[in-house]
Design a protein around this motif. Structure first.
Motif, PDB file in Angstrom:
ATOM      1  N   ASN A 253      46.523 -48.462 -47.570  1.00 46.01           N
ATOM      2  CA  ASN A 253      47.892 -48.292 -48.069  1.00 46.01           C
ATOM      3  C   ASN A 253      47.913 -48.203 -49.590  1.00 46.01           C
ATOM      4  OD1 ASN A 253      49.147 -48.233 -45.578  1.00 46.01           O
ATOM      5  ND2 ASN A 253      49.559 -50.414 -45.535  1.00 46.01           N
ATOM      6  N   SER A 254      47.168 -49.092 -50.246  1.00 50.24           N
ATOM      7  CA  SER A 254      47.120 -49.071 -51.708  1.00 50.24           C
ATOM      8  C   SER A 254      46.507 -47.774 -52.220  1.00 50.24           C
ATOM      9  CB  SER A 254      46.319 -50.272 -52.225  1.00 50.24           C
ATOM     10  OG  SER A 254      46.998 -51.481 -51.965  1.00 50.24           O
ATOM     11  N   THR A 255      45.472 -47.289 -51.537  1.00 52.58           N
ATOM     12  CA  THR A 255      44.839 -46.038 -51.948  1.00 52.58           C
ATOM     13  C   THR A 255      45.821 -44.879 -51.851  1.00 52.58           C
ATOM     14  OG1 THR A 255      42.678 -46.857 -51.184  1.00 52.58           O
ATOM     15  CG2 THR A 255      42.909 -44.479 -51.497  1.00 52.58           C
ATOM     16  N   LEU A 256      46.555 -44.799 -50.743  1.00 55.41           N
ATOM     17  CA  LEU A 256      47.537 -43.727 -50.590  1.00 55.41           C
ATOM     18  C   LEU A 256      48.670 -43.858 -51.602  1.00 55.41           C
ATOM     19  CD1 LEU A 256      47.913 -43.333 -46.711  1.00 55.41           C
ATOM     20  CD2 LEU A 256      46.722 -41.813 -48.304  1.00 55.41           C
ATOM     21  N   GLU A 257      49.104 -45.082 -51.865  1.00 60.23           N
ATOM     22  CA  GLU A 257      50.177 -45.284 -52.848  1.00 60.23           C
ATOM     23  C   GLU A 257      49.755 -44.807 -54.232  1.00 60.23           C
ATOM     24  OE1 GLU A 257      51.080 -49.406 -52.477  1.00 60.23           O
ATOM     25  OE2 GLU A 257      52.092 -49.170 -50.545  1.00 60.23           O
ATOM     26  N   SER A 258      48.511 -45.036 -54.583  1.00 64.82           N
ATOM     27  CA  SER A 258      48.025 -44.571 -55.887  1.00 64.82           C
ATOM     28  C   SER A 258      47.953 -43.047 -55.933  1.00 64.82           C
ATOM     29  CB  SER A 258      46.651 -45.178 -56.190  1.00 64.82           C
ATOM     30  OG  SER A 258      45.668 -44.697 -55.285  1.00 64.82           O
ATOM     31  N   ILE A 259      47.542 -42.423 -54.824  1.00 58.52           N
ATOM     32  CA  ILE A 259      47.455 -40.966 -54.771  1.00 58.52           C
ATOM     33  C   ILE A 259      48.844 -40.350 -54.880  1.00 58.52           C
ATOM     34  CG2 ILE A 259      46.915 -39.014 -53.254  1.00 58.52           C
ATOM     35  CD1 ILE A 259      44.553 -40.726 -52.204  1.00 58.52           C
ATOM     36  N   VAL A 260      49.801 -40.887 -54.135  1.00 54.83           N
ATOM     37  CA  VAL A 260      51.171 -40.361 -54.157  1.00 54.83           C
ATOM     38  C   VAL A 260      51.766 -40.426 -55.558  1.00 54.83           C
ATOM     39  CG1 VAL A 260      53.531 -40.870 -53.384  1.00 54.83           C
ATOM     40  CG2 VAL A 260      51.663 -40.797 -51.735  1.00 54.83           C
ATOM     41  N   ASN A 261      51.365 -41.440 -56.330  1.00 52.97           N
ATOM     42  CA  ASN A 261      51.908 -41.610 -57.674  1.00 52.97           C
ATOM     43  C   ASN A 261      50.982 -41.077 -58.765  1.00 52.97           C
ATOM     44  OD1 ASN A 261      54.526 -43.229 -57.374  1.00 52.97           O
ATOM     45  ND2 ASN A 261      53.113 -44.404 -56.095  1.00 52.97           N
ATOM     46  N   GLY A 262      49.848 -40.517 -58.386  1.00 57.28           N
ATOM     47  CA  GLY A 262      48.949 -39.909 -59.360  1.00 57.28           C
ATOM     48  C   GLY A 262      48.284 -40.891 -60.295  1.00 57.28           C
ATOM     49  N   VAL A 263      48.014 -42.121 -59.813  1.00 51.47           N
ATOM     50  CA  VAL A 263      47.424 -43.160 -60.658  1.00 51.47           C
ATOM     51  C   VAL A 263      45.932 -43.287 -60.345  1.00 51.47           C
ATOM     52  CG1 VAL A 263      47.483 -45.592 -61.292  1.00 51.47           C
ATOM     53  CG2 VAL A 263      49.618 -44.405 -60.718  1.00 51.47           C
ATOM     54  N   PRO A 264      45.035 -43.043 -61.310  1.00 52.86           N
ATOM     55  CA  PRO A 264      43.594 -43.136 -61.061  1.00 52.86           C
ATOM     56  C   PRO A 264      43.155 -44.578 -60.807  1.00 52.86           C
ATOM     57  CG  PRO A 264      44.020 -42.840 -63.401  1.00 52.86           C
ATOM     58  CD  PRO A 264      45.342 -42.679 -62.703  1.00 52.86           C
ATOM     59  N   LEU A 265      41.995 -44.720 -60.172  1.00 45.18           N
ATOM     60  CA  LEU A 265      41.584 -46.009 -59.634  1.00 45.18           C
ATOM     61  C   LEU A 265      40.305 -46.560 -60.255  1.00 45.18           C
ATOM     62  CD1 LEU A 265      41.994 -45.145 -55.842  1.00 45.18           C
ATOM     63  CD2 LEU A 265      43.630 -46.374 -57.277  1.00 45.18           C
ATOM     64  N   ILE A 266      40.250 -47.875 -60.296  1.00 44.84           N
ATOM     65  CA  ILE A 266      38.992 -48.608 -60.391  1.00 44.84           C
ATOM     66  C   ILE A 266      38.826 -49.261 -59.030  1.00 44.84           C
ATOM     67  CG2 ILE A 266      37.692 -50.457 -61.495  1.00 44.84           C
ATOM     68  CD1 ILE A 266      39.385 -50.030 -63.998  1.00 44.84           C
ATOM     69  N   ALA A 267      37.832 -48.808 -58.264  1.00 42.72           N
ATOM     70  CA  ALA A 267      37.663 -49.242 -56.886  1.00 42.72           C
ATOM     71  C   ALA A 267      36.806 -50.508 -56.826  1.00 42.72           C
ATOM     72  CB  ALA A 267      37.015 -48.134 -56.068  1.00 42.72           C
ATOM     73  N   TRP A 268      37.407 -51.594 -56.315  1.00 41.63           N
ATOM     74  CA  TRP A 268      36.724 -52.885 -56.209  1.00 41.63           C
ATOM     75  C   TRP A 268      36.932 -53.412 -54.789  1.00 41.63           C
ATOM     76  CZ3 TRP A 268      36.656 -56.714 -60.854  1.00 41.63           C
ATOM     77  CH2 TRP A 268      35.879 -57.842 -60.545  1.00 41.63           C
ATOM     78  N   PRO A 269      36.244 -52.846 -53.796  1.00 40.97           N
ATOM     79  CA  PRO A 269      36.437 -53.266 -52.407  1.00 40.97           C
ATOM     80  C   PRO A 269      35.912 -54.679 -52.167  1.00 40.97           C
ATOM     81  CG  PRO A 269      34.596 -51.746 -52.577  1.00 40.97           C
ATOM     82  CD  PRO A 269      35.240 -51.779 -53.932  1.00 40.97           C
ATOM     83  N   LEU A 270      36.574 -55.402 -51.244  1.00 38.25           N
ATOM     84  CA  LEU A 270      36.218 -56.785 -50.976  1.00 38.25           C
ATOM     85  C   LEU A 270      35.754 -57.035 -49.549  1.00 38.25           C
ATOM     86  CD1 LEU A 270      39.080 -58.722 -52.848  1.00 38.25           C
ATOM     87  CD2 LEU A 270      36.762 -58.232 -53.660  1.00 38.25           C
ATOM     88  N   TYR A 271      36.502 -56.539 -48.552  1.00 35.25           N
ATOM     89  CA  TYR A 271      36.210 -56.902 -47.162  1.00 35.25           C
ATOM     90  C   TYR A 271      36.717 -55.814 -46.212  1.00 35.25           C
ATOM     91  CZ  TYR A 271      41.131 -58.240 -47.317  1.00 35.25           C
ATOM     92  OH  TYR A 271      42.492 -58.235 -47.493  1.00 35.25           O
ATOM     93  N   ALA A 272      36.524 -56.056 -44.897  1.00 39.16           N
ATOM     94  CA  ALA A 272      36.963 -55.138 -43.843  1.00 39.16           C
ATOM     95  C   ALA A 272      36.368 -53.747 -44.078  1.00 39.16           C
ATOM     96  CB  ALA A 272      38.483 -55.113 -43.752  1.00 39.16           C
ATOM     97  N   GLU A 273      37.215 -52.698 -44.037  1.00 39.81           N
ATOM     98  CA  GLU A 273      36.725 -51.328 -44.197  1.00 39.81           C
ATOM     99  C   GLU A 273      36.873 -50.841 -45.629  1.00 39.81           C
ATOM    100  OE1 GLU A 273      40.909 -50.408 -44.604  1.00 39.81           O
ATOM    101  OE2 GLU A 273      39.776 -51.999 -43.650  1.00 39.81           O
ATOM    102  N   GLN A 274      37.148 -51.736 -46.568  1.00 42.25           N
ATOM    103  CA  GLN A 274      37.474 -51.325 -47.933  1.00 42.25           C
ATOM    104  C   GLN A 274      36.319 -50.648 -48.649  1.00 42.25           C
ATOM    105  OE1 GLN A 274      39.012 -54.934 -49.700  1.00 42.25           O
ATOM    106  NE2 GLN A 274      40.693 -55.035 -48.226  1.00 42.25           N
ATOM    107  N   ARG A 275      35.093 -51.054 -48.374  1.00 42.43           N
ATOM    108  CA  ARG A 275      33.949 -50.380 -49.009  1.00 42.43           C
ATOM    109  C   ARG A 275      33.859 -48.930 -48.550  1.00 42.43           C
ATOM    110  NH1 ARG A 275      31.952 -55.529 -48.078  1.00 42.43           N
ATOM    111  NH2 ARG A 275      31.203 -54.900 -46.016  1.00 42.43           N
ATOM    112  N   MET A 276      34.147 -48.695 -47.275  1.00 45.46           N
ATOM    113  CA  MET A 276      34.154 -47.325 -46.774  1.00 45.46           C
ATOM    114  C   MET A 276      35.303 -46.535 -47.397  1.00 45.46           C
ATOM    115  SD  MET A 276      34.269 -45.952 -42.838  1.00 45.46           S
ATOM    116  CE  MET A 276      32.630 -46.573 -42.483  1.00 45.46           C
TER     117      MET A 276
END
Length: 331
Positions: A227-250
């Motif tokens: 959800n957070s990834t899609l929200e950033s894409i919809v708003n055009g905000v670039p990311l620093i990806a820091w996955p923690l658990y579940a499927e977040q690394r994928m």
């Protein structure tokens, strides 16, 4: 990529006998333009003897029995993967990308954090939003490194902080933070005072959708929940990806390695992202030359997302096919 993993999990389960993090070569799924390393498989995959993993294998086979699968993504975001699943895999049921489906507009909740007021006083695209989702937690050592890294970067930031947790990276699901009683005693001495004006430290919750859509927000340090990834894409905000658990690394593989709209953090031998690297990521995403390229690419995907949801967009047409399928099933 996650859906591809689900479809091909039975084959992977037969092909490899070791734990997934020990797979010697990167795994490439049909249509995926970047390989997946063993360590980036979802958490349940890292203990093959567990009941959870065995249940995943069993259920992955049942996905093939579905009449169709609705996906919260859009064709332009994962073009080759969707093409492979839709056009080249005869055993896979119809796939309907209908996204991005995200919450927009105001949440109508009172912003007790003061984030939006503070953002309104900052220059355009100057603030880095730091948030690890509703469940994400860091250890005391990692919290200290993050705080000092943000301070070292000299960038404006909003940081949603939770109490440290030494046992689980999703610890907020199991503890009840007292938002009114947090005094940030676990942060480095003087950190809040030294960064006052350039940074805003918020306890436990902030209006994420409103922050990401605000003109003063220029970057998002995120756990890479979908959800957070899609929200950033919809708003055009670039990311620093820091996955923690579940499927977040994928999830992090897509924006960082494939789409090139994110910088992915790297941990040291102790599993810690050190302050110097955090500072470097923050400076680069907010004002570096590579950060500018990442920002331009993210804006392109923002435009693609809007187009996908338009009257003649790919997601609108895909949703229409879902409706047609439902109507046929009712006949």
């Amino acid at each position: 990529m996650v859906l591809s993993t689900v479809f091909y999990l039975p084959k992977l389960d037969q092909k490899y006998s070791c734990e997934y993090k020990e797979i010697p070569e990167p795994v490439i799924f049909p249509g995926c333009t970047v390989p997946l390393h063993g360590i980036d498989f979802p958490d349940p995959f890292h203990c093959r003897k567990s009941a959870v993993y065995k249940e995943f294998v069993n259920w992955s086979g049942r996905y093939l029995l579905a009449t169709g699968i609705i996906v919260n993504s859009f064709f332009e975001l994962e073009t080759k993967t969707f093409k492979a699943l839709i056009e080249e895999e005869p055993d896979v049921p119809p796939i309907y990308p209908v996204g991005p489906i995200v919450r927009t507009g105001s949440s109508n909740e009172v912003d007790g954090s003061g984030c939006l007021k503070w953002l309104g006083e900052q220059p355009s695209e100057s603030v880095l939003f730091v948030c690890f989702g509703s469940g994400g937690t860091l250890t005391q050592k990692q919290l200290t490194e993050l705080a000092l890294g943000l301070e070292m970067s000299e960038q404006r930031f909003i940081w949603v902080v939770r109490n440290p947790n030494e046992k689980a990276k999703h610890g907020s699901y199991f503890i009840d933070d007292d938002e009114d009683g947090v005094d940030f005693h676990f942060l480095p001495d003087g950190f809040v005072e030294r960064t006052k004006g350039s940074g805003l430290v918020v306890s436990s919750w902030a209006p994420q959708v409103e922050i990401l859509s605000h003109g003063s927000t220029g970057g998002f340090l995120t756990h890479c929940g979908w959800n957070s990834t899609l929200e950033s894409i919809v708003n055009g905000v670039p990311l620093i990806a820091w996955p923690l658990y579940a499927e977040q690394r994928m999830n992090a593989v897509l924006p960082a390695d494939d789409l090139k709209v994110a910088f992915r953090v790297r941990e040291n031998e102790e599993g810690i992202v050190v302050r110097e690297d955090i500072s470097r990521y923050a400076r680069e995403i907010m004002e570096g030359e590579e950060g500018k390229m990442v920002r331009r690419k993210m804006r392109e995907f923002k435009d693609s997302a809007l187009k996908a949801l338009s009257k003649d967009g790919s997601s609108t047409k895909s949703l229409a096919k879902v409706v047609e399928t439902w109507k046929k099933l009712e006949q």
